[in-house]
Design an enzyme around this catalytic site. Structure first.
Site, PDB file in Angstrom:
ATOM      1  N   ARG A 223       0.847  -1.180   0.000  1.00  0.00           N
ATOM      2  CA  ARG A 223       0.000   0.000   0.000  1.00  0.00           C
ATOM      3  C   ARG A 223       0.895   1.246   0.000  1.00  0.00           C
ATOM      4  NH1 ARG A 223      -3.702  -2.584  -1.673  1.00  0.00           N
ATOM      5  NH2 ARG A 223      -5.496  -3.316  -0.494  1.00  0.00           N
ATOM      6  N   HIS A 271      -1.871   1.153  -9.467  1.00  0.00           N
ATOM      7  CA  HIS A 271      -2.513   0.155  -8.597  1.00  0.00           C
ATOM      8  C   HIS A 271      -3.186  -0.936  -9.430  1.00  0.00           C
ATOM      9  CE1 HIS A 271      -4.298  -0.391  -4.328  1.00  0.00           C
ATOM     10  NE2 HIS A 271      -4.213  -1.554  -4.947  1.00  0.00           N
TER      11      HIS A 271
HETATM   12  P1  NAP Z   1      -1.960 -11.923   4.254  1.00  0.00           P
HETATM   13  O1  NAP Z   1      -2.238 -13.291   3.708  1.00  0.00           O
HETATM   14  O2  NAP Z   1      -2.763 -11.415   5.387  1.00  0.00           O
HETATM   15  O3  NAP Z   1      -0.406 -11.915   4.682  1.00  0.00           O
HETATM   16  C1  NAP Z   1       0.163 -10.856   5.361  1.00  0.00           C
HETATM   17  C2  NAP Z   1       1.620 -11.202   5.691  1.00  0.00           C
HETATM   18  O4  NAP Z   1       2.251 -10.036   6.250  1.00  0.00           O
HETATM   19  C3  NAP Z   1       1.741 -12.327   6.736  1.00  0.00           C
HETATM   20  O5  NAP Z   1       2.836 -13.158   6.427  1.00  0.00           O
HETATM   21  C4  NAP Z   1       2.013 -11.550   8.028  1.00  0.00           C
HETATM   22  O6  NAP Z   1       2.756 -12.260   9.002  1.00  0.00           O
HETATM   23  C5  NAP Z   1       2.851 -10.396   7.490  1.00  0.00           C
HETATM   24  N1  NAP Z   1       2.812  -9.268   8.426  1.00  0.00           N
HETATM   25  C6  NAP Z   1       1.746  -8.534   8.831  1.00  0.00           C
HETATM   26  N2  NAP Z   1       2.123  -7.611   9.732  1.00  0.00           N
HETATM   27  C7  NAP Z   1       3.455  -7.766   9.913  1.00  0.00           C
HETATM   28  C8  NAP Z   1       4.430  -7.126  10.725  1.00  0.00           C
HETATM   29  N3  NAP Z   1       4.089  -6.124  11.554  1.00  0.00           N
HETATM   30  N4  NAP Z   1       5.696  -7.557  10.650  1.00  0.00           N
HETATM   31  C9  NAP Z   1       6.046  -8.582   9.831  1.00  0.00           C
HETATM   32  N5  NAP Z   1       5.179  -9.228   9.028  1.00  0.00           N
HETATM   33  C10 NAP Z   1       3.896  -8.824   9.062  1.00  0.00           C
HETATM   34  O7  NAP Z   1      -2.033 -10.838   3.081  1.00  0.00           O
HETATM   35  P2  NAP Z   1      -1.942 -11.058   1.501  1.00  0.00           P
HETATM   36  O8  NAP Z   1      -3.216 -11.629   0.951  1.00  0.00           O
HETATM   37  O9  NAP Z   1      -0.665 -11.754   1.170  1.00  0.00           O
HETATM   38  O10 NAP Z   1      -1.894  -9.530   0.997  1.00  0.00           O
HETATM   39  C11 NAP Z   1      -0.864  -8.646   1.442  1.00  0.00           C
HETATM   40  C12 NAP Z   1      -1.181  -7.220   1.023  1.00  0.00           C
HETATM   41  O11 NAP Z   1      -0.968  -7.042  -0.371  1.00  0.00           O
HETATM   42  C13 NAP Z   1      -2.639  -6.760   1.193  1.00  0.00           C
HETATM   43  O12 NAP Z   1      -2.915  -6.439   2.550  1.00  0.00           O
HETATM   44  C14 NAP Z   1      -2.679  -5.543   0.302  1.00  0.00           C
HETATM   45  O13 NAP Z   1      -2.263  -4.411   1.035  1.00  0.00           O
HETATM   46  C15 NAP Z   1      -1.634  -5.847  -0.778  1.00  0.00           C
HETATM   47  N6  NAP Z   1      -2.261  -6.029  -2.108  1.00  0.00           N
HETATM   48  C16 NAP Z   1      -1.938  -5.190  -3.109  1.00  0.00           C
HETATM   49  C17 NAP Z   1      -2.500  -5.352  -4.386  1.00  0.00           C
HETATM   50  C18 NAP Z   1      -2.120  -4.482  -5.539  1.00  0.00           C
HETATM   51  O14 NAP Z   1      -2.758  -4.545  -6.592  1.00  0.00           O
HETATM   52  N7  NAP Z   1      -1.085  -3.678  -5.420  1.00  0.00           N
HETATM   53  C19 NAP Z   1      -3.424  -6.380  -4.605  1.00  0.00           C
HETATM   54  C20 NAP Z   1      -3.730  -7.233  -3.553  1.00  0.00           C
HETATM   55  C21 NAP Z   1      -3.157  -7.048  -2.292  1.00  0.00           C
HETATM   56  P3  NAP Z   1       2.190 -13.633   9.643  1.00  0.00           P
HETATM   57  O15 NAP Z   1       2.449 -14.696   8.579  1.00  0.00           O
HETATM   58  O16 NAP Z   1       3.035 -13.841  10.837  1.00  0.00           O
HETATM   59  O17 NAP Z   1       0.744 -13.420   9.922  1.00  0.00           O
END
Ligand code: NAP
Length: 308
Positions: A223, A271
């Site tokens: 983000r 995005h």
């Molecule tokens: P997810 O499955 O919830 O995974 C989040 C990961 O981040 C987990 O491994 C989590 O650790 C880690 N994390 C969270 N807080 C942390 C911290 N304080 N320190 C270290 N690690 C941390 O999310 P996802 O589905 O992979 O998506 C990730 C993000 O991608 C979304 O939230 C969104 O912002 C972004 N996104 C962007 C687009 C785009 O088009 N640019 C599209 C989709 C998503 P744990 O494994 O320990 O829980």
């Protein structure tokens, strides 16, 4: 029980058609045609209405139409209302394509060759094997893991960082504040795939850039709020970072005079790294509705305490 969709109406029409096929008994409405608000039990939206609780007093589930929920004002959402983010294969596929493109472009000096072509220069640079290129991913969730899986298949030397300890075959996994330093020290191409929370806001800042090897690349597909923009500009101008690929920024879009638009070391996209695909998204929603009815945990249920 009514399912209300409040996002792009064209996509909503596709959702309606797909849902009707599997759950013809479920009344489906597209905002602003809300019908009787007391009958709305399920809301799928990117941006809930401001008066969510008073307008829909019988709401049972709030689905985000995107992978994140950082756009929600959680203070305005009752703490007992389940909030579910979008976990579906279309988003994963798009993200894997985008990050692979960005990493390979950097790895194979694509920008340099484009510049050389325009300057009429025919000059080869050494080709490094992928196995010697160290890639690091912040966030080992659905997207981070899928990206690492593909980069590993290309032979890159892969590492990742998460909040809690994780294990991924052939990926050097680090976690927690102490693990970040070790990840950064070995990472030439850094990919941010974290959710935006109070603990990750502004994580891409000077202190982090300074811990990367000189000339590293940063790819932000998380983000815009993860990045401290002035720190990035300074790191690029000083050569600490050689380039940045930014799919997200804050605000979106950036104002016309913003330096990222024309910076020679910045690639900026609007995005589009990945988008929710209606076909697979509706499958995910149907699966979750069935789980909900059976009393099983829904996939993508947000843990309010963690913030993601
Ligand atoms: P997810 O499955 O919830 O995974 C989040 C990961 O981040 C987990 O491994 C989590 O650790 C880690 N994390 C969270 N807080 C942390 C911290 N304080 N320190 C270290 N690690 C941390 O999310 P996802 O589905 O992979 O998506 C990730 C993000 O991608 C979304 O939230 C969104 O912002 C972004 N996104 C962007 C687009 C785009 O088009 N640019 C599209 C989709 C998503 P744990 O494994 O320990 O829980």
């Amino acid at each position: 029980m009514t399912f209300l969709y409040k996002a792009d109406p064209n996509r909503g029409a596709t959702w309606k058609k797909l849902l009707a096929r599997e759950m013809p008994e479920l009344p489906f409405r597209i905002w602003p045609d809300i019908g009787n608000p007391k009958e709305v039990r399920i809301l799928a939206t990117w941006q809930p209405p401001l008066d969510l609780t008073t307008q829909f007093p019988n709401l049972e589930i709030l689905f985000s139409t995107g992978a994140g929920t950082d756009q929600f004002d959680f203070a305005a959402i009752p703490p007992t209302l389940p909030v579910v983010r979008m976990v579906e294969s279309g988003i994963v596929q798009g993200m894997v394509e985008y990050v692979t493109l960005a990493v390979l472009s950097q790895h194979r000096d694509w920008r340099t060759y484009q510049d050389q072509q325009r300057a009429g220069t025919w000059q080869a640079h050494p080709v490094r094997p992928a196995s010697s290129r160290r890639v690091g991913v912040l966030g080992l969730g659905n997207l981070g893991r899928a990206v690492l899986d593909r980069l590993h298949a290309f032979g890159f030397s892969c590492a990742g960082w998460s909040r809690s300890p994780q294990q991924i075959y052939d990926v050097e996994c680090h976690h927690g504040p102490a693990g970040l330093q070790a990840l950064l020290a070995r990472t030439e191409i850094l990919i941010c795939l974290l959710p935006l929370t109070d603990s990750t806001r502004g994580i891409l800042r000077k202190r982090l850039f300074d811990q990367l090897p000189h000339g590293a690349t940063v790819i932000n597909v998380g983000r815009g709020g993860h990045l401290v923009q002035d720190d990035l500009l300074r790191a690029l101008d000083a050569g600490q970072l050689s380039s940045a690929v930014l799919d997200v920024c804050d605000p979106e879009p950036l104002p016309p005079e913003h330096p990222f638009w024309s910076h020679p070391k910045v690639v900026l996209t609007p995005h589009i790294a990945s988008m929710t695909q209606p076909e697979t998204a509706v499958d995910a929603v149907i699966d979750n509705l069935r789980r909900y009815r059976q009393g099983l945990p829904m996939i993508g249920l947000v843990d309010r305490a963690r913030g993601y």
